[in-house]
Enzyme design. Structure first.
Site, mmCIF file in Angstrom:
data_model
loop_
_atom_site.group_PDB
_atom_site.id
_atom_site.type_symbol
_atom_site.label_atom_id
_atom_site.label_comp_id
_atom_site.label_asym_id
_atom_site.label_seq_id
_atom_site.Cartn_x
_atom_site.Cartn_y
_atom_site.Cartn_z
ATOM 1 N N TYR A 251 -2.718 -0.183 10.519
ATOM 2 C CA TYR A 251 -2.598 -0.664 9.138
ATOM 3 C C TYR A 251 -1.273 -0.197 8.531
ATOM 4 O O TYR A 251 -0.549 -0.982 7.901
ATOM 5 C CB TYR A 251 -3.771 -0.150 8.325
ATOM 6 N N SER B 239 0.854 -1.184 0.000
ATOM 7 C CA SER B 239 0.000 0.000 0.000
ATOM 8 C C SER B 239 0.887 1.230 0.000
ATOM 9 O O SER B 239 2.053 1.183 0.425
ATOM 10 C CB SER B 239 -0.876 0.006 1.257
#
Length: 230
Positions: free
Chosen positions: A141, A128
């Site tokens: 995250y 990501s």
């Protein structure tokens, strides 16, 4: 690597980006094991559904035995709980690290000998832009994805002598269930991201930047972090 006639294992293949990756691999002529915690939720034609829970070691080992011809592993399964590191539930932080860091590591450890035994191949880790950008509200995250980026780089060095390339896919928001609350104009098309990712795997690139957000943030890594204000 050549994707035609490859034998691919895609985790989290029942929805989102994983589903697009599995579908496009089939279109390219690969044999695809579509892995999910509940394989009955896999509704793609042309794939072989298998059970694989990245937090369950026995299911990982069983999947490696079933997909014994694997030459490509796509570590796509992941979760986001939107948990801040200090104010959030520590068990949610642990769950994200278990799923987004230890999970891909366990799957890679299980499949690396399989891929090497089949003459080599590739691993694609879906990361990501938050591997590099760490907003407080998504602290757990971001921390897990940053750790997964480090894992990817270290494992790449370990697996190179065994004929296995390791690529990291970086992307911002995609139009998937995980980003349902994000405005549409801020989200990338997951089908296009999958196509970019698979082209990168074919080329053997170490990092695949799938959108302008990832390219911009990567270029900004040398900048001094912004000072927090009261």
């Amino acid at each position: 690597m050549e994707l035609k006639n490859a034998v691919a294992v895609v985790t989290g293949a029942n929805r989102g980006l994983g589903r697009h990756l599995a579908a496009q691999l089939v279109e390219r002529g690969a044999t695809v094991y579509a892995a999910a915690r509940r394989p009955q939720t896999v509704d793609l034609a042309g794939v072989i559904p298998i059970r694989l829970d990245v937090t369950d070691g026995e299911s990982i080992r069983a999947a490696a035995r079933i997909a014994s011809g694997a030459t490509l592993l796509v570590n796509n399964a992941g979760i986001s709980t939107a948990t801040p590191l200090l104010a959030g539930d520590v068990e949610a932080v642990r769950l994200e690290m278990e799923t987004n860091f230890f999970g891909p590591l366990a799957v890679t450890r299980a499949f690396a000998p399989v891929i090497a035994g089949n003459g080599g191949g590739a691993v694609l880790n879906v990361l990501s832009v938050l591997s590099w950008l760490h907003p407080a509200g998504l602290g757990s995250y971001a921390a897990a994805k940053a750790a997964a980026w480090a894992q990817t780089n270290a494992v790449r060095e370990e697996l190179a002598p065994r004929g296995i390339t390791v690529s990291a896919l970086h992307v911002g928001y995609m139009d998937t269930e995980m980003a349902a609350g994000v405005p549409a104009d801020q989200k990338a098309d997951p089908a296009r991201v999958a196509a970019v990712a698979l082209a990168g795997v074919e080329q053997g690139g170490p990092e695949i930047l799938a959108d302008d957000v990832s390219r911009h943030v990567k270029q900004s890594l040398a900048a001094t972090p912004a000072q927090a204000t009261a």
